[in-house]
Write a protein that holds these residues in place. Structure first.
Motif, short mmCIF file in Angstrom:
data_model
loop_
_atom_site.label_atom_id
_atom_site.label_comp_id
_atom_site.label_asym_id
_atom_site.label_seq_id
_atom_site.Cartn_x
_atom_site.Cartn_y
_atom_site.Cartn_z
N ASN A 102 10.26 -12.54 -10.25
CA ASN A 102 9.14 -11.68 -9.65
C ASN A 102 8.82 -11.73 -8.30
O ASN A 102 8.52 -10.64 -7.52
N TYR A 103 9.07 -12.91 -7.79
CA TYR A 103 8.76 -13.18 -6.52
C TYR A 103 9.81 -12.48 -5.56
O TYR A 103 9.52 -11.74 -4.69
N VAL A 104 11.22 -12.62 -5.91
CA VAL A 104 12.34 -12.02 -5.45
C VAL A 104 12.19 -10.46 -5.51
O VAL A 104 12.30 -9.81 -4.17
N ILE A 105 11.61 -10.01 -6.64
CA ILE A 105 11.73 -8.49 -6.58
C ILE A 105 10.55 -8.02 -5.92
O ILE A 105 10.58 -7.03 -5.10
N LYS A 106 9.19 -8.64 -5.58
CA LYS A 106 8.25 -8.32 -4.90
C LYS A 106 8.60 -8.21 -3.29
O LYS A 106 8.32 -7.22 -2.70
N LYS A 107 9.58 -9.47 -3.14
CA LYS A 107 9.89 -9.50 -1.40
C LYS A 107 10.65 -8.18 -1.34
O LYS A 107 10.82 -7.68 -0.17
N LEU A 108 11.59 -8.06 -2.15
CA LEU A 108 12.88 -6.87 -2.13
C LEU A 108 11.77 -5.55 -1.78
O LEU A 108 12.34 -4.72 -1.07
N LEU A 109 11.22 -5.33 -2.55
CA LEU A 109 10.28 -4.06 -2.62
C LEU A 109 9.47 -3.79 -1.41
O LEU A 109 9.46 -2.96 -0.93
N LYS B 77 11.27 -0.26 5.10
CA LYS B 77 12.56 0.58 5.55
C LYS B 77 12.52 1.87 5.15
O LYS B 77 13.46 2.61 5.57
N GLY B 78 11.42 2.48 4.46
CA GLY B 78 11.39 3.69 4.24
C GLY B 78 11.58 4.24 2.88
O GLY B 78 11.53 5.58 2.48
N GLY B 79 12.14 3.22 2.06
CA GLY B 79 12.55 3.37 0.53
C GLY B 79 11.37 3.61 -0.46
O GLY B 79 9.85 2.80 -0.34
N ASN B 80 11.20 4.05 -1.60
CA ASN B 80 10.22 4.18 -2.71
C ASN B 80 8.83 4.41 -2.10
O ASN B 80 7.76 3.83 -2.37
N ILE B 81 8.98 5.50 -1.33
CA ILE B 81 7.64 5.96 -0.59
C ILE B 81 6.92 7.15 -1.46
O ILE B 81 7.73 8.07 -1.99
N LYS B 82 5.79 7.02 -1.37
CA LYS B 82 4.83 8.10 -1.91
C LYS B 82 4.33 8.77 -1.03
O LYS B 82 3.48 8.40 -0.33
N ASN B 83 4.30 10.42 -1.01
CA ASN B 83 3.69 10.84 0.20
C ASN B 83 2.22 11.46 -0.33
O ASN B 83 2.02 11.83 -1.58
N VAL B 84 1.31 11.15 0.46
CA VAL B 84 -0.29 11.23 0.12
C VAL B 84 -0.89 12.70 0.92
O VAL B 84 -0.50 12.56 2.23
N VAL B 85 -1.63 13.34 0.43
CA VAL B 85 -2.52 14.36 1.30
C VAL B 85 -3.75 14.03 0.73
O VAL B 85 -4.40 13.74 -0.27
N PHE B 86 -4.63 14.16 2.07
CA PHE B 86 -6.16 13.92 1.91
C PHE B 86 -6.84 14.99 1.98
O PHE B 86 -6.71 15.99 2.67
N VAL B 87 -7.61 15.27 0.88
CA VAL B 87 -8.69 16.65 0.89
C VAL B 87 -10.08 16.07 1.34
O VAL B 87 -10.61 15.31 0.57
N GLY B 88 -10.35 16.45 2.70
CA GLY B 88 -11.67 15.88 2.89
C GLY B 88 -11.49 14.89 4.06
O GLY B 88 -10.49 14.01 4.02
N TYR B 89 -12.20 14.99 5.11
CA TYR B 89 -12.21 13.86 6.37
C TYR B 89 -13.62 12.90 6.46
O TYR B 89 -14.49 13.91 7.14
N ASN B 90 -13.59 12.04 6.17
CA ASN B 90 -14.98 11.19 6.55
C ASN B 90 -14.64 9.80 6.35
O ASN B 90 -13.16 9.53 6.71
N GLU B 91 -15.59 8.86 6.28
CA GLU B 91 -15.27 7.51 6.62
C GLU B 91 -14.44 7.02 5.40
O GLU B 91 -13.42 6.00 6.00
#
Length: 464
Positions: free
Chosen positions: A118-125, A131-145
């Motif tokens: 699990n340590y090796v998998i964690k480091k590989l992830l 490097k740009g892999g396994n990315i989740k694209n997020v949009v925020f609704v509202g802008y505050n603190e």
């Protein structure tokens, strides 16, 4: 932030099952040298047990924002269940001769292999996401603190694997988005035909109508986008929140306490009884007579000192201590205020000074543990008069009494023990106690016990 089951989680599950099968075969060969029919039944039960125990403990959630130590504790928890299954099944099969040796080998090898894997998998992830892999694209609704803080966390931790596509907000909110893309207001975003690659929409504002909220949900459902809401009151009440259902209605509890669950209270109680019994058997049995004799030789008066303390749910109980003060000493001054022990306090006897500095005066409180008034670890109980004075001066003070008080605690091992000269010191003690209540685990109790023993050996500045 995101804890959805995905391909990587299934890969982890599959590889863990492969590890279990491989380790089982190795442990069997090392123990018995050959396989029997019952071994394959045990292996099947271990695999099934692993699947359900990891499912119940959410061991394959997407731990993007978690430290490895959190995953490590889950490994230990599920391996412990494996040892229980193996031990019980081998007992039923009447394989007493080899059962203990097999379980020890199986658990040791399995723990080592899973920790490394699990340590090796964690480091590989982490590397893969940086490097740009396994990315989740997020949009925020509202802008505050809240929005700004979340974006900062994402930008400062590329290994989380999140990318901010843009921010949807009212035009009057547009001041400085720190270089992030402004996607217009919510109505414009919902009407636009551009097909953004979005994985998650995170709503951080309450300034949105019910009708617009429904449109966001429809959009997210039609495009298979996950929508999440950060409640605004988290800014005003930053403790751990707990989400539960009352019938069909969702409820949010402002403080999450593991010890609200009966099974965890049972685990803690078993730990208390076993630990206190061992102390009585191996330490108190010979140390008590010695200290009792020394107290009698040092000054007149009883061996024990009993004092009213507040326990769980503010219920009073008699707290036991070895007497360390002169018998005529009083806890309450003539003005009615609580008379705390201070450095070079004239009320303390010669032997009492040693008992207090070494924390040996607290030893009789293991009697309170066995009686069920106290726990080995928890917020330290204060005297009745001390509670009366402090509960109205320190915010959240009485939260400490949601669980049983302890002989030692998280505040004590972090330097907040003994005399509290200022309200600020008591406030810090309360903060540590509440953190313990919200973050309790059996592992944390063991850690506090070890830290307490270490502090006793090295000596503590506030122990007087």
């Amino acid at each position: 932030m995101s804890r959805s089951i995905g391909k990587i989680s299934y890969i982890k599950l599959f590889t863990d099952i492969v590890v279990i099968i491989s380790v089982f075969m190795l442990a069997t060969l090392l123990t018995k040298g050959a396989f029997e029919k019952t071994d394959f039944i045990l292996l099947l039960l271990l695999v099934i047990g692993w699947y359900f125990s990891t499912k119940m403990s959410n061991a394959y959630d997407d731990f993007r924002t978690e430290r490895y130590i959190g995953e490590l504790l889950l490994i230990f928890q599920n391996v412990l269940i494996q040892s229980i299954i193996a031990g019980q099944v081998l007992f039923i099969f009447d394989q007493h001769d080899s059962s203990r040796l097999f379980v020890v080998k199986y658990v040791m090898i399995l723990t080592i292999v899973l920790v490394i894997k699990n340590y090796v998998i964690k480091k590989l992830l982490v590397y893969y996401r940086q490097k740009g892999g396994n990315i989740k694209n997020v949009v925020f609704v509202g802008y505050n603190e809240i929005t700004a803080n979340l974006i900062t966390q994402i930008q400062n931790n590329p290994h989380y694997g999140f990318k901010v596509i843009g921010i949807i907000a009212k035009e009057e909110e547009v001041v400085d988005f720190g270089g992030n893309t402004y996607l217009g207001d919510l109505k414009k975003f919902l009407d636009m035909n551009e097909d953004y690659k979005i994985d998650e929409i995170i709503i951080t504002t309450e300034e949105i109508s019910k009708a617009m909220m429904e449109k966001v949900f429809i959009l997210s459902e039609n495009r298979a986008i996950r929508t999440k809401i950060v409640p605004s009151y988290i800014n005003y009440y930053p403790s751990r929140l707990q989400f539960k259902f009352f019938g069909n209605y969702p409820l949010i509890t402002f403080r999450s306490e593991p010890l609200q669950e009966y099974h965890w209270r049972l685990v803690k109680r078993v730990f208390d009884i076993v630990f206190a019994s061992l102390v009585f058997l191996f330490v108190f049995s010979w140390l008590f007579p010695i200290i009792a004799i020394l107290i009698k030789l040092d000054s007149k008066g009883p061996v024990f000192f009993r004092q009213d303390r507040w326990g769980k749910d503010n219920k009073k109980f008699k707290c036991f201590k070895f007497r360390s003060m002169k018998p005529e000493s009083k806890d309450v001054t003539e003005k009615g205020t609580f008379n705390q022990a201070t450095q070079n306090d004239p009320r303390i006897t010669r032997l009492g000074q040693f008992l207090r500095s070494s924390s040996l005066d607290e030893m009789p409180q293991f009697i309170n543990v066995l009686l069920g008034d106290m726990s080995v670890v928890g917020p330290r109980p204060h005297a009745h008069e001390h509670n009366i004075r402090t509960k109205d001066e320190v915010d959240s003070y009485l939260v400490r009494h949601w669980i049983k008080p302890g002989i030692t605690g998280w505040a004590q091992v972090n330097g907040y023990r003994g005399e509290t000269k200022t309200i600020e010191q008591m406030e810090q003690r309360v903060k540590y106690d509440i953190w313990y209540i919200e973050n309790w685990s059996l592992g944390l109790d063991f850690k506090i016990v070890f830290m307490t023993v270490f502090n006793m050996v090295k000596g503590e500045e506030m122990a007087y």
